[in-house]
Motif scaffolding. Sequence first.
Motif, PDB file in Angstrom:
ATOM      1  N   GLY A  86      -1.552   1.261  10.865  1.00 43.27           N
ATOM      2  CA  GLY A  86      -1.219   0.739   9.544  1.00 43.27           C
ATOM      3  C   GLY A  86      -2.288  -0.250   9.110  1.00 43.27           C
ATOM      4  N   HIS A  87      -2.681  -0.186   7.854  1.00 39.56           N
ATOM      5  CA  HIS A  87      -3.744  -1.056   7.326  1.00 39.56           C
ATOM      6  C   HIS A  87      -3.211  -1.850   6.145  1.00 39.56           C
ATOM      7  CE1 HIS A  87      -7.017   1.047   9.493  1.00 39.56           C
ATOM      8  NE2 HIS A  87      -6.229   2.107   9.343  1.00 39.56           N
ATOM      9  N   GLN A  88      -3.407  -3.166   6.173  1.00 36.66           N
ATOM     10  CA  GLN A  88      -3.111  -3.976   5.003  1.00 36.66           C
ATOM     11  C   GLN A  88      -4.291  -3.839   4.058  1.00 36.66           C
ATOM     12  OE1 GLN A  88      -2.469  -8.150   5.652  1.00 36.66           O
ATOM     13  NE2 GLN A  88      -2.354  -8.575   3.467  1.00 36.66           N
ATOM     14  N   VAL A  89      -3.996  -3.520   2.803  1.00 38.37           N
ATOM     15  CA  VAL A  89      -5.026  -3.394   1.772  1.00 38.37           C
ATOM     16  C   VAL A  89      -4.609  -4.302   0.620  1.00 38.37           C
ATOM     17  CG1 VAL A  89      -6.238  -1.837   0.197  1.00 38.37           C
ATOM     18  CG2 VAL A  89      -5.538  -1.021   2.459  1.00 38.37           C
ATOM     19  N   VAL A  90      -5.523  -5.127   0.161  1.00 34.82           N
ATOM     20  CA  VAL A  90      -5.163  -6.118  -0.841  1.00 34.82           C
ATOM     21  C   VAL A  90      -4.814  -5.484  -2.177  1.00 34.82           C
ATOM     22  CG1 VAL A  90      -6.028  -8.061  -2.222  1.00 34.82           C
ATOM     23  CG2 VAL A  90      -6.343  -8.032   0.253  1.00 34.82           C
ATOM     24  N   HIS A  91      -5.700  -4.635  -2.719  1.00 33.39           N
ATOM     25  CA  HIS A  91      -5.453  -4.148  -4.084  1.00 33.39           C
ATOM     26  C   HIS A  91      -5.436  -2.635  -4.151  1.00 33.39           C
ATOM     27  CE1 HIS A  91      -5.065  -4.434  -8.346  1.00 33.39           C
ATOM     28  NE2 HIS A  91      -5.309  -5.738  -8.323  1.00 33.39           N
ATOM     29  N   PHE A  96      -0.600   2.554  -6.403  1.00 32.85           N
ATOM     30  CA  PHE A  96       0.152   2.572  -5.153  1.00 32.85           C
ATOM     31  C   PHE A  96       1.251   1.517  -5.158  1.00 32.85           C
ATOM     32  CE2 PHE A  96      -4.203   3.977  -4.215  1.00 32.85           C
ATOM     33  CZ  PHE A  96      -3.927   5.270  -3.800  1.00 32.85           C
ATOM     34  N   SER A  97       2.478   1.974  -5.017  1.00 31.94           N
ATOM     35  CA  SER A  97       3.612   1.050  -5.002  1.00 31.94           C
ATOM     36  C   SER A  97       4.448   1.191  -3.734  1.00 31.94           C
ATOM     37  CB  SER A  97       4.483   1.277  -6.246  1.00 31.94           C
ATOM     38  OG  SER A  97       4.950   2.606  -6.266  1.00 31.94           O
ATOM     39  N   LYS A  98       3.929   1.924  -2.754  1.00 32.19           N
ATOM     40  CA  LYS A  98       4.625   2.062  -1.475  1.00 32.19           C
ATOM     41  C   LYS A  98       3.603   2.413  -0.397  1.00 32.19           C
ATOM     42  CE  LYS A  98       5.745   6.848  -2.456  1.00 32.19           C
ATOM     43  NZ  LYS A  98       6.750   7.820  -2.752  1.00 32.19           N
ATOM     44  N   PRO A  99       3.983   2.303   0.878  1.00 32.48           N
ATOM     45  CA  PRO A  99       3.048   2.708   1.944  1.00 32.48           C
ATOM     46  C   PRO A  99       2.571   4.140   1.703  1.00 32.48           C
ATOM     47  CG  PRO A  99       4.934   1.586   2.872  1.00 32.48           C
ATOM     48  CD  PRO A  99       5.246   1.811   1.414  1.00 32.48           C
TER      49      PRO A  99
END
Length: 161
Positions: A86-91, A96-99
Amino acid sequence: MARSMLVINSSSSSIKYALYHLGRVASCIFQGSVEGIGTSKSSISHKSISTAQDLKIMGKCIRDHEAGLKKVMDLLQQPQNVCTVGHQVVHGNEKFSKPTHITQEVKKAIERAIPLAPLHNPANLEGIQIAEELFHCPHIAVFDTAFHSTIPQLSYMYRIP
């Protein structure tokens, strides 16, 4: 074989990570960070949750994110058991409104959003590309902007006269 999920937050000069065992209840096994990437003051902090052991490696130059993620991979016990990253992406813009499962199209959309998060999205994208080479499993992006998409429009819109 125990299955696990690696969660990565790749930023401009650091990588934060956690490894979760995926059993009936997900539980954190390791967590840590690689700090000061590209400087002579690079460091790695790695903590085993089950044994409460802390490992701190200081003063070794970690030249780039690839070297940092390879060090993380070396610290993980049985990295071959990682079945998802899983990757956290800032913008993620408004798209994109969900994983989201990461595809070439998703990576292009992250790249197009660089002007909206110029300090974060390039490092997020680099972390994704390197992790895809190291971990051959599904990769999921979780966008910070997705959180804000669930609140009422009145709450996230700026009031402008």
